[in-house]
Design a protein around this motif. Structure first.
Motif, PDB file in Angstrom:
ATOM      1  N   THR A  11      49.155  40.942  33.175  1.00  0.00           N
ATOM      2  CA  THR A  11      49.144  39.649  33.845  1.00  0.00           C
ATOM      3  C   THR A  11      49.802  39.807  35.207  1.00  0.00           C
ATOM      4  N   LEU A  12      49.142  39.286  36.256  1.00  0.00           N
ATOM      5  CA  LEU A  12      49.720  39.321  37.599  1.00  0.00           C
ATOM      6  C   LEU A  12      50.512  38.036  37.831  1.00  0.00           C
ATOM      7  N   GLU A  68      51.514  32.691  37.446  1.00  0.00           N
ATOM      8  CA  GLU A  68      50.478  33.571  36.911  1.00  0.00           C
ATOM      9  C   GLU A  68      49.179  33.389  37.686  1.00  0.00           C
ATOM     10  N   VAL A  69      48.510  34.512  37.971  1.00  0.00           N
ATOM     11  CA  VAL A  69      47.233  34.510  38.691  1.00  0.00           C
ATOM     12  C   VAL A  69      46.138  34.921  37.710  1.00  0.00           C
ATOM     13  N   PRO A  70      45.062  34.126  37.566  1.00  0.00           N
ATOM     14  CA  PRO A  70      43.991  34.516  36.636  1.00  0.00           C
ATOM     15  C   PRO A  70      43.247  35.754  37.136  1.00  0.00           C
ATOM     16  N   GLU A  71      42.795  36.566  36.185  1.00  0.00           N
ATOM     17  CA  GLU A  71      42.042  37.771  36.529  1.00  0.00           C
ATOM     18  C   GLU A  71      40.663  37.379  37.033  1.00  0.00           C
ATOM     19  N   SER A  72      40.141  38.145  38.011  1.00  0.00           N
ATOM     20  CA  SER A  72      38.813  37.893  38.568  1.00  0.00           C
ATOM     21  C   SER A  72      37.753  38.520  37.693  1.00  0.00           C
ATOM     22  N   GLU A  73      36.572  37.923  37.688  1.00  0.00           N
ATOM     23  CA  GLU A  73      35.419  38.512  37.008  1.00  0.00           C
ATOM     24  C   GLU A  73      34.909  39.670  37.855  1.00  0.00           C
ATOM     25  N   VAL A  74      34.169  40.584  37.242  1.00  0.00           N
ATOM     26  CA  VAL A  74      33.552  41.678  37.989  1.00  0.00           C
ATOM     27  C   VAL A  74      32.643  41.060  39.050  1.00  0.00           C
ATOM     28  N   LEU A  75      32.731  41.551  40.283  1.00  0.00           N
ATOM     29  CA  LEU A  75      32.024  40.949  41.396  1.00  0.00           C
ATOM     30  C   LEU A  75      30.517  41.126  41.330  1.00  0.00           C
ATOM     31  N   CYS A 104      55.612  40.130  43.885  1.00  0.00           N
ATOM     32  CA  CYS A 104      54.580  40.188  42.855  1.00  0.00           C
ATOM     33  C   CYS A 104      55.005  41.178  41.781  1.00  0.00           C
ATOM     34  N   TYR A 105      54.475  40.971  40.575  1.00  0.00           N
ATOM     35  CA  TYR A 105      54.602  41.990  39.545  1.00  0.00           C
ATOM     36  C   TYR A 105      53.495  41.823  38.528  1.00  0.00           C
ATOM     37  N   ILE A 106      53.156  42.940  37.911  1.00  0.00           N
ATOM     38  CA  ILE A 106      52.172  42.943  36.833  1.00  0.00           C
ATOM     39  C   ILE A 106      52.953  43.176  35.548  1.00  0.00           C
ATOM     40  N   LYS A 107      52.848  42.212  34.657  1.00  0.00           N
ATOM     41  CA  LYS A 107      53.553  42.278  33.383  1.00  0.00           C
ATOM     42  C   LYS A 107      52.598  42.858  32.346  1.00  0.00           C
ATOM     43  N   ALA A 108      53.050  43.860  31.604  1.00  0.00           N
ATOM     44  CA  ALA A 108      52.255  44.490  30.552  1.00  0.00           C
ATOM     45  C   ALA A 108      52.949  44.234  29.218  1.00  0.00           C
ATOM     46  N   VAL A 109      52.238  43.532  28.315  1.00  0.00           N
ATOM     47  CA  VAL A 109      52.783  43.242  26.989  1.00  0.00           C
ATOM     48  C   VAL A 109      51.736  43.575  25.938  1.00  0.00           C
ATOM     49  N   THR A 139      40.440  48.963  34.401  1.00  0.00           N
ATOM     50  CA  THR A 139      41.082  48.298  35.533  1.00  0.00           C
ATOM     51  C   THR A 139      41.196  46.794  35.283  1.00  0.00           C
ATOM     52  N   ASN A 140      42.118  46.188  36.001  1.00  0.00           N
ATOM     53  CA  ASN A 140      42.202  44.736  36.104  1.00  0.00           C
ATOM     54  C   ASN A 140      42.128  44.411  37.592  1.00  0.00           C
ATOM     55  N   THR A 141      41.430  43.327  37.933  1.00  0.00           N
ATOM     56  CA  THR A 141      41.274  42.939  39.333  1.00  0.00           C
ATOM     57  C   THR A 141      41.638  41.474  39.500  1.00  0.00           C
ATOM     58  N   TRP A 142      42.411  41.206  40.544  1.00  0.00           N
ATOM     59  CA  TRP A 142      42.769  39.835  40.888  1.00  0.00           C
ATOM     60  C   TRP A 142      42.463  39.613  42.363  1.00  0.00           C
ATOM     61  N   ILE A 143      41.964  38.435  42.696  1.00  0.00           N
ATOM     62  CA  ILE A 143      41.722  38.048  44.090  1.00  0.00           C
ATOM     63  C   ILE A 143      42.742  36.965  44.438  1.00  0.00           C
ATOM     64  N   LEU A 144      43.521  37.213  45.483  1.00  0.00           N
ATOM     65  CA  LEU A 144      44.558  36.274  45.907  1.00  0.00           C
ATOM     66  C   LEU A 144      44.220  35.712  47.271  1.00  0.00           C
ATOM     67  N   HIS A 145      44.610  34.483  47.500  1.00  0.00           N
ATOM     68  CA  HIS A 145      44.526  33.892  48.835  1.00  0.00           C
ATOM     69  C   HIS A 145      45.946  33.478  49.202  1.00  0.00           C
ATOM     70  N   LEU A 146      46.573  34.258  50.084  1.00  0.00           N
ATOM     71  CA  LEU A 146      47.959  34.021  50.466  1.00  0.00           C
ATOM     72  C   LEU A 146      48.081  33.948  51.976  1.00  0.00           C
ATOM     73  N   ASP A 147      48.760  32.941  52.449  1.00  0.00           N
ATOM     74  CA  ASP A 147      49.029  32.801  53.890  1.00  0.00           C
ATOM     75  C   ASP A 147      47.754  32.910  54.731  1.00  0.00           C
ATOM     76  N   GLY A 148      46.658  32.340  54.225  1.00  0.00           N
ATOM     77  CA  GLY A 148      45.397  32.328  54.973  1.00  0.00           C
ATOM     78  C   GLY A 148      44.602  33.612  54.897  1.00  0.00           C
TER      79      GLY A 148
END
Length: 189
Positions: free
Chosen positions: A166-167, A173-180, A149-154, A97-106
């Motif tokens: 990559t998200l 580009e949004v950096p990937e989050s570390e395992v929580l 949004c889109y996830i690009k796979a290369v 898996t890949n995980t990203w945490i976003l903060h959008l519109d509060g």
């Protein structure tokens, strides 16, 4: 009052789940809590060692707590998720898996890509996506609120690294989050 002897934070695609295990070492009582909700309760068990199997999250992921005897009256508690030790599960999960945490519109959004199925999860729910082949790979498009949004796979170009995901949100580009969490899989009491 709880006699919690072990706690694990388990990361699934639908979110992070807290598992607590209560073990009365004189009475044999066993209680399993998932996200604060009691899943199993057994009172006055004469066999102090053994295992308890239960499900975690909406996807009903199978989990088993093993109660092992140590020296004297010391007990060890291990957790298996989907038949794998907790440690092995975490290692496999980070590969799958890949995980990203976003903060959008509060608001905070947790985006998870399951590489084996290409399912995309947002805050614990699978979301609708559209796949597209592009010149250098693929793109999986979706929306979070009013954001494109889109996830690009290369290809990384290296067989050991495989595909890089990559998200991109609103063309950034949004950096990937570390395992929580990385709590160990063995607790001793």
């Amino acid at each position: 009052m709880k006699d919690v002897v072990a706690i694990w934070d388990v990361t699934l695609s639908d979110g992070v789940h807290k598992i607590e295990f209560e073990h009365g070492t004189t009475s044999g009582k066993r209680v399993v809590y998932v996200d604060g909700k009691e899943e199993i309760r057994k009172e006055w068990m004469f066999q102090l060692v053994g295992k308890e199997t239960f499900c975690v999250g909406p996807s009903k992921t199978k989990a088993t707590i093993h109660i092992l005897s140590g020296k004297g009256y010391v007990f060890k508690y291990t957790l298996d998720i989907e038949g794998k030790s907790f440690k092995k599960y975490i290692e496999n999960r980070s590969k799958m898996t890949n995980t990203w945490i976003l903060h959008l519109d509060g608001e905070n959004f947790r985006i998870v890509l399951e590489k084996n199925t290409m399912d995309v999860w947002c805050n614990g729910k699978i979301i609708e996506t559209t796949g597209a082949f592009v010149e250098d790979g693929t793109e999986t498009h979706f929306s979070v609120g009013s954001h494109n949004c889109y996830i690009k796979a290369v290809s990384s170009g290296k067989s050991r690294e495989g595909i890089i995901h990559t998200l991109i949100v609103d063309n950034q580009e949004v950096p990937e989050s570390e395992v929580l969490n990385r709590r160990g899989d063995i607790r001793t009491c």
